[in-house]
Motif scaffolding. Structure first.
Motif, PDB file in Angstrom:
ATOM      1  N   TYR A  14      20.120  -5.733  23.748  1.00 45.45           N
ATOM      2  CA  TYR A  14      19.035  -6.601  23.298  1.00 45.45           C
ATOM      3  C   TYR A  14      17.861  -5.769  22.776  1.00 45.45           C
ATOM      4  O   TYR A  14      17.274  -6.094  21.741  1.00 45.45           O
ATOM      5  N   PHE A  15      17.518  -4.705  23.510  1.00 39.08           N
ATOM      6  CA  PHE A  15      16.446  -3.818  23.056  1.00 39.08           C
ATOM      7  C   PHE A  15      16.788  -3.199  21.696  1.00 39.08           C
ATOM      8  O   PHE A  15      15.947  -3.103  20.803  1.00 39.08           O
ATOM      9  N   GLN A  16      18.032  -2.765  21.564  1.00 36.25           N
ATOM     10  CA  GLN A  16      18.466  -2.146  20.313  1.00 36.25           C
ATOM     11  C   GLN A  16      18.344  -3.129  19.151  1.00 36.25           C
ATOM     12  O   GLN A  16      17.935  -2.764  18.046  1.00 36.25           O
ATOM     13  N   THR A  17      18.695  -4.382  19.394  1.00 38.27           N
ATOM     14  CA  THR A  17      18.562  -5.403  18.353  1.00 38.27           C
ATOM     15  C   THR A  17      17.103  -5.559  17.937  1.00 38.27           C
ATOM     16  O   THR A  17      16.779  -5.592  16.742  1.00 38.27           O
ATOM     17  N   GLY A  18      16.205  -5.638  18.933  1.00 43.30           N
ATOM     18  CA  GLY A  18      14.786  -5.766  18.629  1.00 43.30           C
ATOM     19  C   GLY A  18      14.254  -4.608  17.824  1.00 43.30           C
ATOM     20  O   GLY A  18      13.532  -4.788  16.835  1.00 43.30           O
ATOM     21  N   VAL A  19      14.630  -3.390  18.213  1.00 40.93           N
ATOM     22  CA  VAL A  19      14.170  -2.196  17.498  1.00 40.93           C
ATOM     23  C   VAL A  19      14.769  -2.146  16.093  1.00 40.93           C
ATOM     24  O   VAL A  19      14.095  -1.766  15.133  1.00 40.93           O
ATOM     25  N   SER A  20      16.034  -2.536  15.948  1.00 43.68           N
ATOM     26  CA  SER A  20      16.690  -2.517  14.632  1.00 43.68           C
ATOM     27  C   SER A  20      15.962  -3.409  13.632  1.00 43.68           C
ATOM     28  O   SER A  20      15.782  -3.040  12.470  1.00 43.68           O
ATOM     29  N   TYR A  21      15.543  -4.586  14.095  1.00 42.85           N
ATOM     30  CA  TYR A  21      14.785  -5.484  13.214  1.00 42.85           C
ATOM     31  C   TYR A  21      13.379  -4.956  12.952  1.00 42.85           C
ATOM     32  O   TYR A  21      12.780  -5.244  11.912  1.00 42.85           O
ATOM     33  N   MET A  22      12.846  -4.209  13.909  1.00 44.70           N
ATOM     34  CA  MET A  22      11.479  -3.705  13.781  1.00 44.70           C
ATOM     35  C   MET A  22      11.379  -2.523  12.825  1.00 44.70           C
ATOM     36  O   MET A  22      10.359  -2.337  12.153  1.00 44.70           O
ATOM     37  N   ILE A  23      12.431  -1.708  12.741  1.00 41.31           N
ATOM     38  CA  ILE A  23      12.371  -0.462  11.976  1.00 41.31           C
ATOM     39  C   ILE A  23      11.966  -0.671  10.512  1.00 41.31           C
ATOM     40  O   ILE A  23      11.099   0.052  10.007  1.00 41.31           O
ATOM     41  N   PRO A  24      12.552  -1.645   9.770  1.00 40.68           N
ATOM     42  CA  PRO A  24      12.099  -1.829   8.379  1.00 40.68           C
ATOM     43  C   PRO A  24      10.619  -2.173   8.271  1.00 40.68           C
ATOM     44  O   PRO A  24       9.938  -1.724   7.352  1.00 40.68           O
ATOM     45  N   LEU A  25      10.113  -2.960   9.221  1.00 41.60           N
ATOM     46  CA  LEU A  25       8.691  -3.285   9.234  1.00 41.60           C
ATOM     47  C   LEU A  25       7.852  -2.029   9.427  1.00 41.60           C
ATOM     48  O   LEU A  25       6.896  -1.780   8.680  1.00 41.60           O
ATOM     49  N   VAL A  26       8.199  -1.232  10.420  1.00 39.54           N
ATOM     50  CA  VAL A  26       7.442  -0.022  10.723  1.00 39.54           C
ATOM     51  C   VAL A  26       7.514   0.963   9.556  1.00 39.54           C
ATOM     52  O   VAL A  26       6.512   1.582   9.187  1.00 39.54           O
ATOM     53  N   THR A  27       8.701   1.095   8.970  1.00 37.43           N
ATOM     54  CA  THR A  27       8.874   2.025   7.856  1.00 37.43           C
ATOM     55  C   THR A  27       8.007   1.616   6.670  1.00 37.43           C
ATOM     56  O   THR A  27       7.257   2.437   6.119  1.00 37.43           O
ATOM     57  N   ALA A  28       8.098   0.350   6.278  1.00 33.62           N
ATOM     58  CA  ALA A  28       7.328  -0.129   5.129  1.00 33.62           C
ATOM     59  C   ALA A  28       5.826  -0.042   5.398  1.00 33.62           C
ATOM     60  O   ALA A  28       5.062   0.513   4.594  1.00 33.62           O
ATOM     61  N   ALA A  29       5.403  -0.590   6.543  1.00 34.21           N
ATOM     62  CA  ALA A  29       3.977  -0.616   6.860  1.00 34.21           C
ATOM     63  C   ALA A  29       3.426   0.792   7.097  1.00 34.21           C
ATOM     64  O   ALA A  29       2.319   1.124   6.644  1.00 34.21           O
TER      65      ALA A  29
END
Length: 345
Positions: A14-29
């Protein structure tokens, strides 16, 4: 006990899923924010009258969504769509309360499991749609939201403040140890769950000003593929096939742009010798940089961050230590084991 272990494995997923979705946001921002400061200077933080100020606004706005996004997608992984909206709402409250990354993760778990439990409540078939669209989001938001505000929010906020102060004050032996551990975690599974945990920790540190931790994490991204490229150069056809040498050229490009997965072809083909080598080399390179005390305040990885490091000479030396440790160690292991096999024959 086996049931508990199984649930812990699910929680890691579950944590991995959350981080996977978060990575594009963090990368772009993160990149938008970095670019704005690089070209617009520190003045961009307080204005929107220039293009760089507006790029900063885009990036900074994106970074404010880290907490609600990781909360939402952890809850989504646990309870599917019914957990998504409540976790976004409560995650935003957690962010405004200053609970940071820890608050987002806890909100995601609590909302996810509460929504999952509410889904099990029996209701007539004609009300199932109402349950998913109205009842579950309403109750999960109300219950976990009030729990956060009145019970768990303040302790998490206190922990976050302590962690932020600890990261910002990191120096000496502590900085070396932390950098080495983050480097090893980034290298150990090359984009897998452990890598994502280290990435999430590093980016949480980045958003709160803990640049020693984020620098170590970001430096570690490119060292494994760059190390394997150098290994193919040094080892040549004696130790590597034509296909592996070609993979080494691809790894060079991936290492420069910051894609750890460029190491995967080598790790799959020879995990026993490659994986320990990249763990040791990456950990050592990051630890050396921690010893130097060099840091960079962008979200750029390894090579691309060189111009923005506090001391680019020492930063490059640390990268070289990591890269050449990977290359020399993996080639020695290959040469030693190859010689042993040949002597036995």
């Amino acid at each position: 006990m086996s049931g508990f272990k199984g649930e812990m494995k699910k929680l890691a997923t579950y944590f991995q899923t959350g981080v996977s979705y978060m990575i594009p946001l963090v990368t772009a921002a993160g990149l938008l924010t970095s670019i704005s400061v690089i070209f617009g200077g520190n003045g961009v933080w307080n204005e929107t009258s220039t293009i760089w100020g507006n790029i900063r606004l885009l990036g900074q706005t994106g970074l404010t969504f880290i907490v609600p996004m990781i909360a939402a997608y952890i809850a989504f992984a646990i309870a599917d769509r019914p957990g998504l909206a409540p976790a976004f709402i409560v995650g935003l409250i957690a962010s405004k309360m200053g609970t940071g990354f820890l608050g987002g993760m806890l909100v995601g778990i609590l909302v996810g499991y509460s929504a999952k439990w509410l889904k099990k409540i029996p209701m007539p078939a004609n009300l199932q749609a109402v349950k998913s669209l109205i009842i579950i989001p309403f109750l999960a938001t109300l219950i976990i939201g009030l729990l956060l505000i009145y019970v768990i929010g303040t302790p998490i906020q206190t922990m976050t403040i302590f962690l932020t102060a600890w990261l910002k004050g990191m120096s000496g032996a502590n900085a070396v140890l932390m950098a080495g551990i983050l480097g090893a975690m980034m290298a150990i599974d090359m984009g897998g769950p452990i890598n994502k945990i280290a990435y999430a920790f590093g980016m949480a540190a980045f958003t709160s000003g803990g640049y020693q931790a984020s620098t170590a994490m970001l430096m570690a991204i490119g060292i494994p593929p760059l190390g394997m490229f150098v290994a193919t150069l040094l080892g040549g056809k004696r130790l590597y096939s034509e296909q592996e040498i070609e993979s080494g050229r691809s790894a060079l490009v991936m290492g420069i742009v910051g894609i750890t997965e460029g190491t995967i072809p080598f790790a799959v083909a020879d995990p026993v010798r490659v994986i320990p080598s990249i763990i040791v080399g990456t950990s050592l390179g990051c630890a050396v940089n921690g010893f130097f005390g060099t840091y960079q305040k962008t979200a750029l990885s390894t090579v691309m961050a060189i111009p923005f490091s506090s001391n680019w000479i020492l930063y490059i030396i640390a990268i070289f230590v990591g890269v050449f440790t990977v290359a020399i160690l993996v080639n020695l292991l290959k040469k030693f084991t190859k010689s042993s096999i040949e002597s036995e024959e």
